[in-house]
Structures are given as C-alpha cells and as structure tokens.
Write a protein that holds these residues in place. Structure first.
Motif, PDB file in Angstrom:
ATOM      1  N   TYR A   5       0.845  -1.193   0.000  1.00 22.62           N
ATOM      2  CA  TYR A   5       0.000   0.000   0.000  1.00 22.62           C
ATOM      3  C   TYR A   5       0.882   1.245   0.000  1.00 22.62           C
ATOM      4  N   PHE A  13      -2.767   7.679   1.938  1.00 22.83           N
ATOM      5  CA  PHE A  13      -2.914   6.538   1.031  1.00 22.83           C
ATOM      6  C   PHE A  13      -3.162   7.012  -0.400  1.00 22.83           C
ATOM      7  N   VAL A  16      -2.359   0.956  -4.480  1.00 23.10           N
ATOM      8  CA  VAL A  16      -1.983  -0.415  -4.166  1.00 23.10           C
ATOM      9  C   VAL A  16      -1.077  -0.918  -5.277  1.00 23.10           C
ATOM     10  N   ALA A  34      -2.584  -3.250   5.376  1.00 18.46           N
ATOM     11  CA  ALA A  34      -3.724  -2.743   4.594  1.00 18.46           C
ATOM     12  C   ALA A  34      -4.511  -1.714   5.401  1.00 18.46           C
TER      13      ALA A  34
END
Length: 89
Positions: A5, A13, A16, A34
C-alpha cells in the motif's frame, strides 16, 4: 504475490501495488499493512492507518441531497411557462 500500500509524502494513502511474496524489502513509501475498510482519507502513521477526514468534511460527504419529483418539476415548468406568456401578452 502480495499487495503493498503506497502513501505520499504526507503519508496519505494513494494506491496499491503487488510485489513477489518472497520480497522482504518494501519500496520506500509502501507498507504491507492494509488500510481498514471504512476510512475516507487514510494516513499511515508508521504503524497503522488512521482517519484524517474532519467531521465537517464527513458531514458534507454524508449530506443528503433531495431530488425533486417529476410532479414538482412539471409544476415548476408550468409556472415558468405562465410567467413567460404573461410577459409576452
């Protein structure tokens, strides 16, 4: 293969990626932890993902917008047409 990630310079974030399962060294700005489901703006603090969205931003996202019904739309259009005809008369 395993998912990793990606986070940006602010540790937010952004995506991915997938690496070989036997790869023990992760690229910079990646973690194999995650983000939990349900976070709107996850930020990695070095150990876990935390929520960074403010309550005001969350309230805005959850604001219910009401759609007008077909009857209300027709009534509004009829009213507008009457106004137009009255100005033309």
């Amino acid at each position: 293969m395993k998912q990793i990630y990606l986070y940006d310079d602010n540790h937010l974030f952004i995506g991915v990626d997938v690496v070989e399962s036997n790869n023990k060294i992760l690229p910079e700005k990646f973690t194999d932890i995650a983000p939990p489901d349900g976070l709107y703006r996850p930020k990695f603090d070095g150990e876990q993902w935390i929520e960074t969205i403010t309550q005001d931003e969350l309230d805005e996202l959850n604001k219910v917008t009401t759609l007008i019904s077909d009857t209300e739309r027709i009534d509004a259009l009829e009213g507008a047409m009457i106004e137009i005809f009255e100005t033309l008369s």
